[in-house]
Design a protein around this motif. Structure first.
Motif, short mmCIF file in Angstrom:
data_model
loop_
_atom_site.label_atom_id
_atom_site.label_comp_id
_atom_site.label_asym_id
_atom_site.label_seq_id
_atom_site.Cartn_x
_atom_site.Cartn_y
_atom_site.Cartn_z
N THR A 175 4.72 -2.66 -0.29
CA THR A 175 4.20 -1.16 0.45
C THR A 175 6.00 -1.31 1.04
OG1 THR A 175 4.81 -3.55 2.04
CG2 THR A 175 1.81 -2.41 1.57
N PHE A 226 6.73 3.43 1.86
CA PHE A 226 6.87 3.49 2.64
C PHE A 226 8.09 4.34 2.39
CE2 PHE A 226 9.95 3.34 6.57
CZ PHE A 226 9.08 3.76 7.38
N THR A 238 1.56 -5.37 12.91
CA THR A 238 2.63 -4.05 11.58
C THR A 238 3.12 -3.24 11.67
OG1 THR A 238 1.07 -4.88 9.83
CG2 THR A 238 1.17 -3.21 9.23
N TRP A 274 6.33 -4.08 12.43
CA TRP A 274 7.30 -4.15 10.82
C TRP A 274 7.88 -2.50 11.43
CZ3 TRP A 274 10.18 -6.44 8.57
CH2 TRP A 274 10.73 -5.57 6.88
N THR A 275 6.36 -1.77 11.01
CA THR A 275 6.42 -0.16 10.64
C THR A 275 7.86 0.33 11.85
OG1 THR A 275 4.32 -0.18 10.33
CG2 THR A 275 5.37 1.91 10.36
N LEU A 298 11.28 -0.75 10.54
CA LEU A 298 11.48 0.17 8.71
C LEU A 298 11.79 1.58 9.88
CD1 LEU A 298 8.48 -0.97 6.30
CD2 LEU A 298 11.39 -1.48 6.72
N CYS A 299 11.04 2.19 10.78
CA CYS A 299 11.87 3.68 10.77
C CYS A 299 12.72 3.53 11.00
CB CYS A 299 10.41 3.95 11.48
SG CYS A 299 8.45 4.75 11.26
#
Length: 113
Positions: A29, A33, A89, A92-93, A96-97
């Motif tokens: 994943t 991404f 999630t 978490w996203t 990551l962004c």
């Protein structure tokens, strides 16, 4: 999928599911991404962000997801797991962004040339 293959929530089973999640799902994943967004943006080197940020993301994710999945598999009833995972999630996203927006030494500001 892990719950269907190994139903239940005993300590041994939870540790096994968390381990498998981190071994297979996490690298896949994270890679999708970084590489996927770079491809969508039309970057010349779609693997640049992946090379720079994969290990930081993976190490952070091991701590975050291991904790969250242990809670998920041991405390959250199966009927509520999709909602729980959706919420964690999202967090978490966002992480990551934010990490992806941090420019490494390979990125230069083209407007300053």
């Amino acid at each position: 999928m892990l719950e269907r293959m190994w139903p239940g929530g005993g300590a041994k089973r939870v540790v096994w599911k968390v381990f498998l999640d981190q071994l297979f799902a996490a690298p896949a994943t994270i890679s999708v991404f970084y590489v996927g967004l770079s491809v969508l943006e039309g970057r010349q080197d779609p693997f640049e962000d992946w090379r720079e940020k994969f290990w930081t993301s993976y190490k952070t994710g091991v701590v975050y997801w291991s904790t969250m999945q242990a809670v998920n598999f041991s405390l959250v009833p199966p009927v509520a797991r999709t909602v729980f995972v959706g919420g964690i999630t999202l967090i978490w996203t966002v992480f990551l962004c934010h990490l992806r927006q941090q420019r490494g030494k390979a990125h230069t500001d083209v407007s300053s040339d």
